[in-house]
Structure formats: structure tokens, C-alpha cells
Design an enzyme around this catalytic site. Structure first.
Site: not given
Length: 376
Positions: A121, A126, A129, A132, A229
């Protein structure tokens, strides 16, 4: 360079790892693309749409023949990849901790497994991902599933016959899924509150118009693990959180839980006694049910009723929005491969920062540090 796209075989999996849009983009990079017949049916993408985008359509053997890269949503059984050449990349979600034996078999057939759920991350990753993009849809769908099971309206309604009160929605875990759940419940007119172990999420909750519910005055609890996280909490924090949740949850109509800790079972957030404290007709949606569940009594793949409260435990929630989930997943994979595409070589070349983070197997063995401690 040949890219193969396989039809998913996992139970209930309706997504596909490519779209006509990304097929065209792979072709523009100079790659050949082959799609297994029927791969897109569950996501409302016909074989002809892939063919029109420039893909060859065939059975699994034809698609895998000479493939350099295999794209999947969930990794299939290695035994189903007959004819795959050694060194081929398999890119998708591998569930590394839960499917250790399968990963060992991938190593044995000489495949190079790249686990997209372990994408770091960091800013430049991004757009790659998959967690996500899929969690965003899961948070949205969780609210819709709750609304479907809830026998009352979400927004406050004023009528000549009287006023209908707004539903009270409590979101536990404010990651990507939780934030989308908050936003969706707010759009539907609910009165929303949310909690998380990470104090930094307080402002995010407020920015969406929801009420933050946080444990206060418990020293030394940060709640922030690696990669953004949540981390495991202390016993003091767990006790304080349980007391806070118990007093709050009894007043809620709908609770949505989203808490996960990578590499560990999902933390237990709601006990049976707390479920019993809720009003009959209330609904709980447990988005962590496949990792053991946040809610005592939740059953993966089922909607159960305890103490008059429905506990929703749907598996693979993103697949319940297969068309959009597939489109986003496919873009994540394309963004990943295109970012490392070497035009002169005609194929992607990974750097160490991302390659080492997601590569599970190489050269006939498991190579990822997070798995090596268990290698016999």
C-alpha cells in the site's frame, strides 16, 4: 508475449480477470490475448465482446498453450493448468496463508505466482490495489444487503399518518469497505455511527457525516499496523472496546462489521450476548465471515437468525456485483502490468519493491519471506 484469461472455477465466483477494455489495452502493448470460452458470462461479458476487442477464444488447453502470463481472480487448482509452461506468471488472488498447500503445488509445476492481495500500500501502487477496489464494492453491497433483510425504511419519513424514524447503522472497522458502508448508509438516509481501533480514522468518519465512537483514555493503543491495516489490540483495549460496543450496539438497527487483520483470523467484535441485546428485527452483516467472522454465530454463506436478529454472512461479496467488480479488478491488473511493461523486451519487468512483495513462488520453490518460515 501471450496473456491468457481463464474462466473462474471457484464456487460462487462470477468475476473475470479481464474486460474488453483491458484486452484492447493489452493488444496495444503488443501482447496476444486468449480468453477461455465462457470466462465472462458471470460478469455479463459475452465471448463475442472479448473477440471484438481482439482476443482469441478457446478452451482451457488452447488458451494456456504457450501462455506467458495467466490472469485469474482466484487462483485455480494447479492440476487444472495442464500444459502451462515453466516460468509462466499466474496473477490473481492467491490467499497465501489459507492455501499454503496449493502454493506449494504451484512451485512444483514451475509457475511464478504473483499474489495481488499482497500489493504494497504505497502511492504508486494504489491503482493496482485489488483489495481496495473490491472492498469498496463490498462495503456498498453490505449496506444494500442489510437494507434487503431489514423490514423497515432507512431514511426518516414524515407522513400524514406519522413519522418513520431513520434507521440507526453502526459500522465497525473503517477501512475501505467501512468508509464506503458509511457513505452508502448516509446516502440512504440512515443515522450512522462508526468505530475503529485506529484514532486516525476519526476525521474520516466525521467527513462522511457519521458519529465517531471511540475508546478513550486507554494508554499506548495506536491500532495502526503495517500498510495502514489494523493491528492486534491489547487486552485492556479489547475490554474497553467491548464495554463501549455493548452500550452502543443495543441501540442500533443495523451493524456492519469489516475488521480484518492480515495473516490472522478475523477479530471477534460482537458476542452472542451483544447480539441478544439488539432489538428483534435488527440486522448484522459480517464482511469478515470467510476469515472466521467478527460476529459470534455468523456462518459463512448463510443468513442465520439469533435472538430475533439476522446475521448475514454472504461469501465473496464483491462477486455479488460481478460486472463492476470485474471491470475494476481487470483495470487493477492492467495498471500493474502496464506500469512495468518494457517496450524493448516486449514484456513486463518487475522491480524489487513490488516484485518481492507479491511474488510467492519462483524457480520451483516458495520464495516469499512471509511464507518461508513455514517451509519444510
Amino acid at each position: 508475449m501471450k496473456i491468457a484469461v481463464l474462466r473462474e472455477t471457484a464456487a460462487g465466483e462470477r468475476r473475470v480477470a479481464a474486460s474488453p477494455e483491458t484486452v484492447k489495452k493489452y493488444k496495444a502493448l503488443g501482447a496476444q490475448v486468449a480468453v477461455e470460452a465462457g470466462a465472462g458470462v458471470g460478469a455479463a461479458v459475452a465471448d463475442q465482446a472479448f473477440a471484438d476487442a481482439g482476443a482469441a477464444i478457446g478452451d482451457r488447453g488452447e488458451v494456456l498453450a504457450d501462455a506467458d502470463i495467466v490472469l485469474v481472480v482466484q487462483t485455480p487448482a494447479p492440476e487444472s493448468l495442464s500444459g502451462l509452461k515453466p516460468g509462466a506468471w499466474i496473477i490473481g488472488q492467491a490467499n497465501p496463508f489459507g492455501e499454503r498447500a496449493r502454493i506449494e503445488r504451484y512451485a512444483a509445476i514451475g509457475a511464478e505466482m504473483l499474489a495481488m492481495e499482497w500489493m504494497p500500500r504505497i502511492t504508486r501502487a494504489q491503482s493496482m490495489d485489488v483489495l481496495s477496489s473490491q472492498s469498496n464494492l463490498a462495503g456498498y453491497k453490505a449496506v444494500l444487503d442489510a437494507a434487503h433483510e431489514y423490514d423497515r425504511a432507512f431514511p426518516m419519513m414524515m407522513t400524514a399518518a406519522g413519522t418513520v424514524s431513520a434507521a440507526r447503522v453502526f459500522v465497525m472497522g473503517v477501512g475501505v469497505a467501512g468508509l464506503q458502508a458509511i457513505a452508502t448508509a448516509r446516502r440512504l438516509g440512515a443515522q450512522v455511527s462508526a468505530t475503529d481501533v485506529r484514532p486516525a480514522t476519526r476525521e474520516q468518519i466525521l467527513s462522511l457525516g457519521a458519529k465517531p465512537v471511540f475508546v478513550e483514555n486507554v494508554a499506548g493503543i495506536e491500532g495502526e499496523g503495517s500498510g495502514g491495516y489494523a493491528s492486534e489490540m491489547s487486552d485492556d483495549y479489547k475490554a474497553a472496546q467491548a464495554a463501549l460496543v455493548s452500550s452502543h450496539i443495543a441501540k442500533q438497527d443495523i451493524v456492519i462489521t469489516t475488521a480484518l487483520i492480515p495473516g490472522r483470523p478475523a477479530p471477534r467484535l460482537i458476542s452472542d450476548a451483544q447480539v441478544a441485546s439488539m432489538k428483534p428485527g435488527s440486522v448484522i452483516v459480517d464482511l469478515a465471515v470467510e476469515q472466521g467472522g467478527n460476529v459470534e454465530g455468523a456462518v459463512a454463506g448463510e443468513i442465520v437468525e439469533r435472538h430475533g436478529v439476522k446475521i448475514v454472512g454472504h461469501r465473496n461479496v464483491p462477486s455479488r456485483l460481478a460486472a463492476d467488480a470485474s471491470a475494476l479488478f481487470a483495470r487493477n491488473l492492467f495498471n500493474f502490468l502496464s506500469a512495468f511493461w518494457d517496450k524493448e523486451a516486449g514484456h513486463p519487468v518487475l522491480d524489487a519493491e513490488i516484485g518481492d512483495a507479491i511474488r510467492l513462488t519462483q524457480g520451483g520453490r516458495i520464495v516469499h519471506p512471509r511464507l518461508l518460515t513455514d517451509v519444510v
